[in-house]
Design a protein around this motif. Sequence first.
Motif, PDB file in Angstrom:
ATOM      1  N   GLN A 227       0.821  -1.210   0.000  1.00  0.00           N
ATOM      2  CA  GLN A 227       0.000   0.000   0.000  1.00  0.00           C
ATOM      3  C   GLN A 227       0.853   1.257   0.000  1.00  0.00           C
ATOM      4  OE1 GLN A 227      -2.670   0.170   3.334  1.00  0.00           O
ATOM      5  NE2 GLN A 227      -3.587   2.124   2.707  1.00  0.00           N
ATOM      6  N   HIS A 228       1.991   1.218   0.674  1.00  0.00           N
ATOM      7  CA  HIS A 228       2.858   2.398   0.795  1.00  0.00           C
ATOM      8  C   HIS A 228       4.170   2.220   0.030  1.00  0.00           C
ATOM      9  CE1 HIS A 228       0.232   4.044   3.939  1.00  0.00           C
ATOM     10  NE2 HIS A 228       0.181   2.819   4.438  1.00  0.00           N
ATOM     11  N   ALA A 229       4.162   1.351  -0.976  1.00  0.00           N
ATOM     12  CA  ALA A 229       5.394   0.986  -1.680  1.00  0.00           C
ATOM     13  C   ALA A 229       6.087   2.187  -2.314  1.00  0.00           C
ATOM     14  CB  ALA A 229       5.086  -0.068  -2.742  1.00  0.00           C
ATOM     15  N   ILE A 230       5.331   3.052  -2.966  1.00  0.00           N
ATOM     16  CA  ILE A 230       5.943   4.178  -3.677  1.00  0.00           C
ATOM     17  C   ILE A 230       6.621   5.125  -2.695  1.00  0.00           C
ATOM     18  CG2 ILE A 230       5.475   6.184  -5.148  1.00  0.00           C
ATOM     19  CD1 ILE A 230       3.229   4.594  -6.449  1.00  0.00           C
ATOM     20  N   LEU A 231       5.963   5.372  -1.563  1.00  0.00           N
ATOM     21  CA  LEU A 231       6.557   6.246  -0.549  1.00  0.00           C
ATOM     22  C   LEU A 231       7.850   5.642  -0.013  1.00  0.00           C
ATOM     23  CD1 LEU A 231       6.488   8.716   1.285  1.00  0.00           C
ATOM     24  CD2 LEU A 231       5.035   7.408   2.873  1.00  0.00           C
ATOM     25  N   PHE A 232       7.824   4.355   0.299  1.00  0.00           N
ATOM     26  CA  PHE A 232       9.044   3.699   0.775  1.00  0.00           C
ATOM     27  C   PHE A 232      10.146   3.766  -0.279  1.00  0.00           C
ATOM     28  CE2 PHE A 232       6.347   1.057   3.790  1.00  0.00           C
ATOM     29  CZ  PHE A 232       6.869   1.642   4.928  1.00  0.00           C
ATOM     30  N   PHE A 233       9.780   3.601  -1.547  1.00  0.00           N
ATOM     31  CA  PHE A 233      10.769   3.633  -2.620  1.00  0.00           C
ATOM     32  C   PHE A 233      11.429   5.007  -2.722  1.00  0.00           C
ATOM     33  CE2 PHE A 233      11.862   4.422  -7.093  1.00  0.00           C
ATOM     34  CZ  PHE A 233      12.764   3.402  -7.302  1.00  0.00           C
ATOM     35  N   ILE A 234      10.632   6.054  -2.656  1.00  0.00           N
ATOM     36  CA  ILE A 234      11.177   7.412  -2.736  1.00  0.00           C
ATOM     37  C   ILE A 234      12.118   7.678  -1.570  1.00  0.00           C
ATOM     38  CG2 ILE A 234      10.591   9.869  -2.628  1.00  0.00           C
ATOM     39  CD1 ILE A 234       7.970   9.146  -4.088  1.00  0.00           C
ATOM     40  N   ILE A 235      11.687   7.289  -0.367  1.00  0.00           N
ATOM     41  CA  ILE A 235      12.530   7.495   0.815  1.00  0.00           C
ATOM     42  C   ILE A 235      13.823   6.687   0.697  1.00  0.00           C
ATOM     43  CG2 ILE A 235      12.695   7.091   3.302  1.00  0.00           C
ATOM     44  CD1 ILE A 235       9.679   7.608   3.460  1.00  0.00           C
ATOM     45  N   ALA A 236      13.716   5.436   0.265  1.00  0.00           N
ATOM     46  CA  ALA A 236      14.885   4.564   0.182  1.00  0.00           C
ATOM     47  C   ALA A 236      15.905   5.084  -0.824  1.00  0.00           C
ATOM     48  CB  ALA A 236      14.455   3.146  -0.189  1.00  0.00           C
ATOM     49  N   VAL A 237      15.440   5.484  -2.002  1.00  0.00           N
ATOM     50  CA  VAL A 237      16.367   6.002  -3.018  1.00  0.00           C
ATOM     51  C   VAL A 237      17.021   7.285  -2.526  1.00  0.00           C
ATOM     52  CG1 VAL A 237      16.543   6.947  -5.341  1.00  0.00           C
ATOM     53  CG2 VAL A 237      15.172   4.895  -4.937  1.00  0.00           C
ATOM     54  N   GLY A 238      16.243   8.147  -1.889  1.00  0.00           N
ATOM     55  CA  GLY A 238      16.812   9.379  -1.340  1.00  0.00           C
ATOM     56  C   GLY A 238      17.882   9.095  -0.311  1.00  0.00           C
ATOM     57  N   LEU A 239      17.604   8.153   0.586  1.00  0.00           N
ATOM     58  CA  LEU A 239      18.602   7.782   1.590  1.00  0.00           C
ATOM     59  C   LEU A 239      19.819   7.135   0.945  1.00  0.00           C
ATOM     60  CD1 LEU A 239      16.286   6.324   4.387  1.00  0.00           C
ATOM     61  CD2 LEU A 239      17.686   8.388   4.554  1.00  0.00           C
ATOM     62  N   GLY A 240      19.603   6.383  -0.144  1.00  0.00           N
ATOM     63  CA  GLY A 240      20.724   5.776  -0.855  1.00  0.00           C
ATOM     64  C   GLY A 240      21.664   6.812  -1.439  1.00  0.00           C
ATOM     65  N   VAL A 241      21.092   7.871  -1.995  1.00  0.00           N
ATOM     66  CA  VAL A 241      21.915   8.958  -2.543  1.00  0.00           C
ATOM     67  C   VAL A 241      22.726   9.615  -1.424  1.00  0.00           C
ATOM     68  CG1 VAL A 241      21.834  11.225  -3.646  1.00  0.00           C
ATOM     69  CG2 VAL A 241      20.359   9.379  -4.481  1.00  0.00           C
ATOM     70  N   VAL A 242      22.081   9.843  -0.286  1.00  0.00           N
ATOM     71  CA  VAL A 242      22.782  10.441   0.856  1.00  0.00           C
ATOM     72  C   VAL A 242      23.877   9.498   1.356  1.00  0.00           C
ATOM     73  CG1 VAL A 242      22.531  11.285   3.220  1.00  0.00           C
ATOM     74  CG2 VAL A 242      20.767  11.796   1.526  1.00  0.00           C
ATOM     75  N   GLU A 243      23.569   8.207   1.389  1.00  0.00           N
ATOM     76  CA  GLU A 243      24.549   7.203   1.825  1.00  0.00           C
ATOM     77  C   GLU A 243      25.805   7.257   0.955  1.00  0.00           C
ATOM     78  OE1 GLU A 243      25.858   3.512   3.850  1.00  0.00           O
ATOM     79  OE2 GLU A 243      24.291   4.951   4.315  1.00  0.00           O
ATOM     80  N   VAL A 244      25.631   7.281  -0.343  1.00  0.00           N
ATOM     81  CA  VAL A 244      26.773   7.328  -1.261  1.00  0.00           C
ATOM     82  C   VAL A 244      27.552   8.622  -1.056  1.00  0.00           C
ATOM     83  CG1 VAL A 244      27.475   7.390  -3.678  1.00  0.00           C
ATOM     84  CG2 VAL A 244      25.633   5.843  -2.963  1.00  0.00           C
ATOM     85  N   TRP A 245      26.855   9.726  -0.955  1.00  0.00           N
ATOM     86  CA  TRP A 245      27.516  11.030  -0.789  1.00  0.00           C
ATOM     87  C   TRP A 245      28.278  11.100   0.531  1.00  0.00           C
ATOM     88  CZ3 TRP A 245      26.230  14.544   3.143  1.00  0.00           C
ATOM     89  CH2 TRP A 245      26.913  15.764   3.080  1.00  0.00           C
ATOM     90  N   TYR A 246      27.672  10.606   1.612  1.00  0.00           N
ATOM     91  CA  TYR A 246      28.246  10.764   2.944  1.00  0.00           C
ATOM     92  C   TYR A 246      29.473   9.879   3.140  1.00  0.00           C
ATOM     93  CZ  TYR A 246      28.448  11.159   8.036  1.00  0.00           C
ATOM     94  OH  TYR A 246      28.857  11.395   9.332  1.00  0.00           O
ATOM     95  N   PHE A 247      29.434   8.649   2.626  1.00  0.00           N
ATOM     96  CA  PHE A 247      30.500   7.702   2.907  1.00  0.00           C
ATOM     97  C   PHE A 247      31.492   7.539   1.768  1.00  0.00           C
ATOM     98  CE2 PHE A 247      27.273   6.190   5.945  1.00  0.00           C
ATOM     99  CZ  PHE A 247      28.048   6.157   7.097  1.00  0.00           C
ATOM    100  N   PHE A 248      31.255   8.154   0.626  1.00  0.00           N
ATOM    101  CA  PHE A 248      32.112   7.927  -0.542  1.00  0.00           C
ATOM    102  C   PHE A 248      33.574   8.238  -0.199  1.00  0.00           C
ATOM    103  CE2 PHE A 248      34.034   8.537  -4.686  1.00  0.00           C
ATOM    104  CZ  PHE A 248      33.463   7.507  -5.412  1.00  0.00           C
ATOM    105  N   GLY A 249      34.440   7.300  -0.543  1.00  0.00           N
ATOM    106  CA  GLY A 249      35.860   7.423  -0.231  1.00  0.00           C
ATOM    107  C   GLY A 249      36.271   6.657   1.003  1.00  0.00           C
ATOM    108  N   GLN A 250      35.291   6.248   1.831  1.00  0.00           N
ATOM    109  CA  GLN A 250      35.568   5.446   3.014  1.00  0.00           C
ATOM    110  C   GLN A 250      35.352   3.960   2.700  1.00  0.00           C
ATOM    111  OE1 GLN A 250      33.727   6.937   6.698  1.00  0.00           O
ATOM    112  NE2 GLN A 250      33.135   8.785   5.597  1.00  0.00           N
TER     113      GLN A 250
END
Length: 357
Positions: A227-250
């Motif tokens: 029921q909430h799949a699209i919302l979870f997907f948007i949040i997950a992809v957004g967090l994934g982008v932040v994850e890559v940006w925050y930890f890149f190089g480590q």
Amino acid sequence: MMSGNTALPRKNYIDNIRSATIVLVLIYHVVYIFNSVGVVSNIPVQGIPALDSICYFLYPWFMCLLFVVAGISARYSLQTRSTRQFARERVQKLIVPYLGGAVLLGWLNGWVTAHYVDMFGGHAVPGFVKYLVYCLNIGPLWFLLELFVISMILLLILRIDRRDRLWALAGKTGLPLIILLVLAVWGSSFLLNPPVVVVFRNGIYWLMFLLGYYVFSHDTVLAKLKQHAILFFIIAVGLGVVEVWYFFGQNYTSDACLQHPLTNLYLWMMILAVLGCAQRWLDFSNSLTKYLQKRSFALYVFHYPLLVTAAYLITTYTELPMAAVYLVLLPFTFAAPILFYEITSRIPVIRYLLLGK
């Protein structure tokens, strides 16, 4: 638990999640073996640093997802099998391929590694001893051993909880509690992590399997995610982008990354998103999905030794630019295991040792 052998209808989206995740594992390994951030690999050759972002995006969650799916599948399996039948199958389908894969293919990982690392301290060692040491380089086969251990722990829990009260209670899990389970996920990232063999993240992987078995095997719980799949997907992809940006190089396999609240929130949201979105868009079956479903286990077991060997030969005996190396290895990593499967699946003894069937 039922002890009959009546087959239950397959949930196509569960099969498709498993197949798609294994495809991601293959893509990940092509990038991982040439990573530029200090993650230990069989081949210390640096590739294109920008491609490491794929590793940062995938590594936190894709193996956790496989354990969740394995837990769901274990629940379905135990609806048509006794615990004794289940245990025998786990030995045949996990331990036999684990040992057979190490002996027949795993030595390739060690053989390649020995070209870069003095594994024997300069001492002369008999060939058979070398072979045995090389076989200890199990690569992705660790998943089979880890899955077997938690499967046996599950049977112990079921022996204690004979009336299946835990599963019935888990079926009442509402959406707020599903989200709040991220706290348990985060806490588990600190538990039962061995100091040397870092791939065995026992705490979080065992928890994921048990959550799959007890929570996500309920259709009512899965319906809430759908029921909430699209919302979870948007949040997950957004967090994934932040994850890559925050930890890149480590080092993305370090405790500093894997035990960080951001990483655990990201992996949990991605798992919820995949379980929800798959019900919407992956609940189908066609010739391709059936083909992958039949071969996904073989792809997982076979791909890494063949990939590592090919990568060693290409980087050692050719002068291809790294971009070309990736372009050669990516299709090879899919084609070679499939070809190897088509050959070995026709040889009963080899098929049994490598695939448990």
